[in-house]
Design an enzyme around this catalytic site. Sequence first.
Site, PDB file in Angstrom:
ATOM      1  N   ARG A 242       0.821  -1.173  -0.057  1.00 27.51           N
ATOM      2  CA  ARG A 242       0.025   0.046   0.206  1.00 27.51           C
ATOM      3  C   ARG A 242       0.876   1.216  -0.112  1.00 27.51           C
ATOM      4  O   ARG A 242       1.447   1.506   1.180  1.00 27.51           O
ATOM      5  CB  ARG A 242      -0.981  -0.128   1.279  1.00 27.51           C
ATOM      6  CG  ARG A 242      -2.164   0.969   1.203  1.00 27.51           C
ATOM      7  CD  ARG A 242      -2.599   1.088   2.797  1.00 27.51           C
ATOM      8  NE  ARG A 242      -1.480   1.915   3.368  1.00 27.51           N
ATOM      9  CZ  ARG A 242      -1.440   1.561   4.743  1.00 27.51           C
ATOM     10  NH1 ARG A 242      -2.279   0.792   5.565  1.00 27.51           N
ATOM     11  NH2 ARG A 242      -0.474   2.579   5.388  1.00 27.51           N
TER      12      ARG A 242
ATOM     13  N   HIS B 233      -3.171   4.454   4.691  1.00 28.39           N
ATOM     14  CA  HIS B 233      -4.762   3.472   4.725  1.00 28.39           C
ATOM     15  C   HIS B 233      -5.699   3.983   4.257  1.00 28.39           C
ATOM     16  O   HIS B 233      -6.481   3.550   3.368  1.00 28.39           O
ATOM     17  CB  HIS B 233      -4.871   2.823   6.455  1.00 28.39           C
ATOM     18  CG  HIS B 233      -6.060   2.220   6.607  1.00 28.39           C
ATOM     19  ND1 HIS B 233      -6.255   0.960   6.049  1.00 28.39           N
ATOM     20  CD2 HIS B 233      -7.045   2.738   7.152  1.00 28.39           C
ATOM     21  CE1 HIS B 233      -7.503   0.483   6.330  1.00 28.39           C
ATOM     22  NE2 HIS B 233      -8.212   1.483   7.010  1.00 28.39           N
TER      23      HIS B 233
ATOM     24  N   TYR C 151       4.254   5.191  11.461  1.00 27.22           N
ATOM     25  CA  TYR C 151       4.734   3.711  11.870  1.00 27.22           C
ATOM     26  C   TYR C 151       5.398   3.090  10.589  1.00 27.22           C
ATOM     27  O   TYR C 151       5.586   1.972  10.642  1.00 27.22           O
ATOM     28  CB  TYR C 151       3.345   3.007  11.954  1.00 27.22           C
ATOM     29  CG  TYR C 151       2.287   3.273  10.875  1.00 27.22           C
ATOM     30  CD1 TYR C 151       2.330   2.242   9.712  1.00 27.22           C
ATOM     31  CD2 TYR C 151       1.243   4.085  10.840  1.00 27.22           C
ATOM     32  CE1 TYR C 151       1.441   2.380   8.610  1.00 27.22           C
ATOM     33  CE2 TYR C 151       0.288   4.136   9.834  1.00 27.22           C
ATOM     34  CZ  TYR C 151       0.339   3.189   8.744  1.00 27.22           C
ATOM     35  OH  TYR C 151      -0.449   3.173   7.786  1.00 27.22           O
TER      36      TYR C 151
HETATM   37  C1  TPP Z   1     -14.746  -5.808  11.938  1.00 27.03           C
HETATM   38  C2  TPP Z   1     -13.930  -4.410  11.713  1.00 27.03           C
HETATM   39  N1  TPP Z   1     -12.939  -4.359  12.811  1.00 27.03           N
HETATM   40  C3  TPP Z   1     -12.135  -3.186  12.704  1.00 27.03           C
HETATM   41  C4  TPP Z   1     -12.362  -2.404  11.633  1.00 27.03           C
HETATM   42  C5  TPP Z   1     -11.335  -1.048  11.501  1.00 27.03           C
HETATM   43  N2  TPP Z   1     -10.651  -1.227  10.386  1.00 27.03           N
HETATM   44  C6  TPP Z   1     -10.870  -0.606   9.044  1.00 27.03           C
HETATM   45  S1  TPP Z   1      -9.712  -1.147   8.017  1.00 27.03           S
HETATM   46  C7  TPP Z   1      -8.724  -1.906   9.278  1.00 27.03           C
HETATM   47  C8  TPP Z   1      -7.460  -2.787   8.785  1.00 27.03           C
HETATM   48  C9  TPP Z   1      -7.860  -3.815   7.531  1.00 27.03           C
HETATM   49  O1  TPP Z   1      -6.460  -4.218   7.074  1.00 27.03           O
HETATM   50  P1  TPP Z   1      -6.520  -5.276   5.821  1.00 27.03           P
HETATM   51  O2  TPP Z   1      -7.345  -6.291   6.141  1.00 27.03           O
HETATM   52  O3  TPP Z   1      -4.892  -5.482   5.714  1.00 27.03           O
HETATM   53  O4  TPP Z   1      -6.831  -4.343   4.731  1.00 27.03           O
HETATM   54  P2  TPP Z   1      -6.309  -2.975   3.867  1.00 27.03           P
HETATM   55  O5  TPP Z   1      -7.189  -1.899   4.463  1.00 27.03           O
HETATM   56  O6  TPP Z   1      -4.928  -3.124   4.289  1.00 27.03           O
HETATM   57  O7  TPP Z   1      -6.339  -3.232   2.665  1.00 27.03           O
HETATM   58  C10 TPP Z   1      -9.456  -2.208  10.379  1.00 27.03           C
HETATM   59  C11 TPP Z   1      -8.870  -2.832  11.573  1.00 27.03           C
HETATM   60  C12 TPP Z   1     -13.384  -2.604  10.752  1.00 27.03           C
HETATM   61  N3  TPP Z   1     -13.543  -1.690   9.582  1.00 27.03           N
HETATM   62  N4  TPP Z   1     -14.058  -3.706  10.820  1.00 27.03           N
END
Ligand code: TPP
Length: 391
Positions: free
Chosen positions: A285, A289, A298
């Site tokens: 990425r 985020h 970080y």
């Molecule tokens: C069930 C849930 N827990 C926490 C969140 C908050 N949250 C949003 S994005 C994220 C990280 C996701 O990381 P990843 O699966 O690696 O996807 P990326 O955003 O890196 O594409 C979190 C913890 C959420 N949206 N849903």
Amino acid sequence: MAKGDPGGTTRSRRPAPRSKKGAAGNPELVQLLTPDGERIDSATGPDGTVYRVDFTDEEYRGLYRDLVMVRKLDAEATALQRQGELGLWASLLGQEAAQVGSGRALRSQDMAFPTYREHGVLYCRGIDPIMPLGLFRGVDQGGWDPNEFKFNMYTIVIGAQTLHATGYAMGITMDGKIGNDDGEAAIAYFGDGATSQGDVNEAFVWASVFNAPLVFFCQNNQYAISEPLERQTRVPLYQRAAGFGFPGVRVDGNDVLASFAVTRTALDNARHGQGPSLIEAYTYRMGAHTTSDDPTRYRIASEVESWQAKDPITRVKAFLEKQQIADATFFAEVDEQARRESVHLRERVLNMPNPEPVTMFDHVYPNGSPLLDEQRAKFNRYMESFEGSAH
Ligand SMILES: Cc1ncc(C[n+]2csc(CCOP(=O)(O)OP(=O)(O)O)c2C)c(N)n1
Ligand SMILES: [Mg+2]
């Protein structure tokens, strides 16, 4: 890239490039186009599957166009958020090849279940790029018809869509729509962080034991917001599949050709009744985020720079130039198209009408519900209470 189902054959049109098992220095990675733009004829996955693509020149140029368009529209959305026109934006910067490669590998009958970042797959499904912007501007709840485009709604609850996809794929089997070339398959997109969610692990179990025609497509972009991959797993993510009883493969997610080849094979296996599989698209990425995040808190700049050298678009451009598949006029024309479409996107976002607040009750259920009618009536009374007041 032209509509249809391109590139799945083995016509050999160019001087045969080398074959290899995995990519240089990383035997686990399926790669067909190196960061320098060198073509690799075929690559062998961990279970012995041989992956290759052979596109026509027009198809190669089409993939390049897709990558550039998707990056430019994404940059425009980020700018719109920065100027206060969107509430939030989750950029796909750096993940274009994983998304365009896999998105173009879907056949028209296949159903996709995205997260909130799959703007490239959405583009490949033929959905107007304005659609997710309505959601992030807060003027609608995502404006496309999942059945029309075979692309489900964006899902922000991490991992939840893997269960929806599993149920959908089980339904495909129950409807008898597998077993031949016209069979259907589903694909669920999710991130590296999502692999720690219960939902995703439950989806793996159900898809496995019901032999669901489903491809789990994990974009390992190395972070879950600020949490690095090492906080999610001690083994390469694709190896998790073995414990659930289906195949897993790691592909260079910055290589659009390999992403296409691996996804096309996995979907075709699924539609022929061979059950689920896991693809780990190893990528990065490049941006934050979301627009609410500051990645300098970080991660270090040198890490980002090392991935810049693996840019998914630069390598396709280098390949097209080296093979004389495209010239300067073509690249300028693609840039101009991307510029025009992003300006058009901006104009349309600025002109999106603000909806009447009560419309938030529309489209919750296809046929409404008594409880929703009650809530709508209550909300209307509440809104009416402001009439004639100073507010
Ligand atoms: C069930 C849930 N827990 C926490 C969140 C908050 N949250 C949003 S994005 C994220 C990280 C996701 O990381 P990843 O699966 O690696 O996807 P990326 O955003 O890196 O594409 C979190 C913890 C959420 N949206 N849903
Ligand atoms: Mg991630």
